[in-house]
Every structure is written in C-alpha cells, then in structure tokens.
Design a protein around this motif. Sequence first.
Motif, short mmCIF file in Angstrom:
data_model
loop_
_atom_site.label_atom_id
_atom_site.label_comp_id
_atom_site.label_asym_id
_atom_site.label_seq_id
_atom_site.Cartn_x
_atom_site.Cartn_y
_atom_site.Cartn_z
N PHE A 170 -29.26 86.73 113.33
CA PHE A 170 -28.43 87.50 112.29
C PHE A 170 -27.61 85.96 111.77
O PHE A 170 -27.74 85.92 110.68
CB PHE A 170 -27.33 88.51 112.92
N PRO A 171 -27.07 85.26 112.73
CA PRO A 171 -26.44 83.89 111.95
C PRO A 171 -27.29 83.01 111.52
O PRO A 171 -26.96 82.25 110.38
CB PRO A 171 -25.69 83.48 113.28
N TYR A 172 -28.61 82.93 111.84
CA TYR A 172 -29.68 82.17 111.35
C TYR A 172 -29.94 82.58 109.72
O TYR A 172 -29.88 81.87 109.01
CB TYR A 172 -30.90 81.88 112.19
N LEU A 173 -30.25 84.09 109.68
CA LEU A 173 -30.58 84.24 108.50
C LEU A 173 -29.41 84.38 107.53
O LEU A 173 -29.48 84.39 106.19
CB LEU A 173 -31.20 85.62 108.73
N ARG A 174 -28.09 84.62 108.12
CA ARG A 174 -26.90 84.50 107.23
C ARG A 174 -26.74 83.26 106.55
O ARG A 174 -26.47 83.25 105.16
CB ARG A 174 -25.70 84.99 108.06
N LYS A 175 -27.18 82.23 106.99
CA LYS A 175 -27.18 80.99 106.40
C LYS A 175 -28.00 80.72 105.13
O LYS A 175 -27.92 79.91 104.31
CB LYS A 175 -27.45 79.84 107.37
N LYS A 176 -29.15 81.43 105.43
CA LYS A 176 -30.41 81.32 104.49
C LYS A 176 -30.11 82.07 103.07
O LYS A 176 -30.56 81.95 102.09
CB LYS A 176 -31.55 81.79 105.13
N GLN A 177 -29.31 83.32 103.43
CA GLN A 177 -29.00 84.36 102.18
C GLN A 177 -27.63 84.03 101.85
O GLN A 177 -26.62 84.40 102.39
CB GLN A 177 -29.05 85.50 102.88
N PRO A 178 -27.44 83.58 100.52
CA PRO A 178 -26.01 83.38 99.98
C PRO A 178 -25.21 84.58 99.85
O PRO A 178 -24.04 84.86 99.79
CB PRO A 178 -26.28 82.50 98.94
N GLU A 179 -25.86 85.78 99.60
CA GLU A 179 -25.48 87.15 99.08
C GLU A 179 -25.43 87.95 100.27
O GLU A 179 -26.56 87.94 101.08
CB GLU A 179 -26.03 87.55 97.88
N ILE A 180 -24.53 89.10 100.48
CA ILE A 180 -24.65 90.01 101.30
C ILE A 180 -25.00 91.34 100.59
O ILE A 180 -24.38 91.54 99.50
CB ILE A 180 -23.81 90.01 102.43
N ILE A 181 -25.39 92.25 101.34
CA ILE A 181 -25.30 93.73 100.99
C ILE A 181 -24.38 94.55 101.77
O ILE A 181 -24.60 94.43 103.17
CB ILE A 181 -26.81 94.19 100.96
N TYR A 182 -23.53 95.33 101.26
CA TYR A 182 -22.61 96.01 102.10
C TYR A 182 -22.50 97.68 101.63
O TYR A 182 -22.66 98.00 100.26
CB TYR A 182 -21.01 95.51 101.93
N SER A 183 -22.56 98.67 102.54
CA SER A 183 -22.70 100.09 102.20
C SER A 183 -21.76 100.74 102.79
O SER A 183 -20.93 100.38 103.78
CB SER A 183 -24.20 100.36 102.63
#
Length: 423
Positions: A170-183
């Motif tokens: 999760f931390p590794y992928l978070r760095k790759k993706q600048p935007e997040i999705i929240y529901s």
Amino acid sequence: MITELISVGTEILLGNIVNTNSAYLSEKCAELGLSVYYQTVVGDNETRMRETIQTALDRSDIVILTGGLGPTEDDLTKEVTAEVMGMKLVEDRHSRKLMEAYLEQYKKNNPQRKITANNYKQAMVPKGAIVLDNHNGTAPGLVLEKKGKTAILLPGPPGEMRPMFEESVFPYLRKKQPEIIYSQMVKICSIGESQVAEEIEDLIESQTNPTIAPYAKTGEVHLRITAKGKNEKECKKLIKPVVKELKARFGRNIFATEESKSLEEAVVDMLKEQEMTLSLAESCTGGAIAARIVNVSGASEVFLQGMVTYSNKAKRRCLDVSKSTLKKHGAVSEECAAEMAKGGRKASKTDICLSVTGIAGPGGGTKEKPVGTVFMGCSYKGCTQVREFHFQGNRARVREQTVAHGLAFLRDCMMERADKENN
C-alpha cells in the motif's frame, strides 16, 4: 494507472476455496485511485500462466499476483513471472535467514514434522526485485519493475497476503499514485431499488466527481459516493454536499452513512436512544431475526426475549393467540400477526414486540395465500401495526427477505412511535 489482478491456483478454478483476495485487493486499489480493468484466475499450469502474465503486462501498468509462491513444484508464479520479465533468480540471504528462524520455531511447535530442503526454494528471488518480508509465513513478497511495468507477487493465504499488502505494498503504490479515491456509503431501507434509482436519476446523469453508484441488497439499497482528489480531506469536501442532498431526498429511510454499520446495528442504536426494550415472536423465520439482533455488541441492553412459536399450539401457549383466530383466519394472517405481537410484548414485558408469520415454502401455499406470503406485526404502547408482504424465491430466499424487511418494519414503527410522543 491501469492495474490487473491475477489469482493463481487450480484450487480456485475447481471451487475448493473462495477467492477473497481479489475482492480485498480491488477495494484497496480503489482507495489508491488505481483503475482495475481485469481480474483473472489461472491454474498451476506453466504455459497458461506465462500467457496470462504476458497479456496482463502488455495491457496494464501494474499486475498484482496472489498465490503460487510456496515450496512445492506446482508453485510457479515467481519463476514464470521472472522468466516473462527477463529476470534471473538468485538467493536472497535476508529472506533465507528469516525463513530459517521461522521454520526452526515451527519445528519446535510441531516436533513430529521435519524441515525439508524445498522450503528454501522460496528464498530465491528475481535479481533486482524489491523483497517484502513475510512476518506471517515463509514466502516473501516481491516487486518486479522493468521497462515501466510493475509486477507485485504476494502469498496466497489471506492471513499472509493482507498484512503484507498493508505494511509494504500500500505505501509503495501510494507513492506511485498522486490522486486517491475516497468513498462514503449511504444506506437506505423500506424503499426499493427502482424507486431509489428514479429519485437520483438526475444526480447520476450530471455527475462527474464525485460519482454515485447504487447497490441493491436484500431489503436495502446502498449508495456509494466516490470522489477523486489529492487527499482524503479534499475528497470528503467533494462528497459532503452530495450526502446532504441524498439526506434531503430520502430522509428517514437512510439508516446509516457509515459503510460498517448494519441495519440491525441501526435498530439496536435506536432502541437504546429511545430507551426501549425489544422482544421477538417469530414463526417462519425460526429465530433468524433474533440472530441478526444478537450479532450487535451491546444488544443485551435492549433485547430481552425471542420466542420461536412455529406451531399453532406454541402460538396459543406462549403468545396467547386465540383458538378462534387460528381457526377462522389461520396462522398466516393479519389477525394472527397482530395477536402474536401483542401477546409477545405482554409475555416478555417489553416496550415493543415484532412478530412474523408466513409461508416460506416450497409447500403450504394456496391460491389465496401463495408461497411467500408473510404477515408482520409490531406492538408498542397504544398501537399495533400489521403489514402484509409477498416475497419471491425459494424457501431460503423468502426467509432472508422476511428478516431484512422485518428489521426495517421494526425501525419504521419505532420512528412513528417517537414522532407521536414528540407531537
């Protein structure tokens, strides 16, 4: 970023185990703002696995594989992925040491079992890969990066895969993706999916960010509002006015705005707020409504008694349903449901009692009262209400719908009681 999930294991294809990993990973990828376009299950076959992995890498940026990292000959995920990506296998000393320590402890706990050499196959990793420690098993996870493509290999057992994903992936992928999705979820009861869909048709047609997605459940409709933004705070700000509008449209039919809150929890919370005690008089559901209620921690504060009165004799003896009512109207009737609710409240000395009586099938139905006919009664001080329902499906389905609608009916009656007392 386009992401693909591959679950490895012939046992999944044969239905021997349920593939819960993909559901979990899909949800986590959505949180990260990753677009999951494909999910695949492939057996422990080298040729088909190679073709599946190559196809996934050709069309996706990130491929997450679960399973096939164990010590046996049919555990081929790592070997085949490394071959497809052109990476040589070498022993990782750190993983070897962790594995040895884990296996030694395992041997102490299980003295009759011996450590075999094939276990150390798991310490072989693709050269240049990021190695993810496994604190709950022996097979390390792996991140392989090459030519703009990423393959993430995780153990198949959920007890190993999930903590590894949370801790490392999760931390590794978070760095790759600048935007997040929240529901955020808005949960509705007492009205149907088609009615909800009609009420929000204009919102769905004009939506951009956030979006609304309806999901139908037995006796409930869930609306997931999803926003994409730089951080959680920004997403919540986008979602807030949409939730406000949904509350304006659906009002008291909304029983929760948290994903984790169930209808039975909402009912128990309302009982506590109104300082009411509950009893149940069940026939065709056989105690299933009570089972839902006692799923809630703290239900014992408000739920005093449940009575399964399946036979007419039990209805007469425990709930004081009159012999003439049963003879004239039958056990499945408005009159019987009303007397069950009143009798249950009196016998248990509670503030409110819900009763259910019906024909779950497959036999027992008539032209006047076909299978799926259910009457529910709710009795509280100064009032007894009865509703008639007609459910479709087999016996299990009819009972399932009865339980869900029974909880919603109980909630409606409590709200009506509160309205009367406040006016």
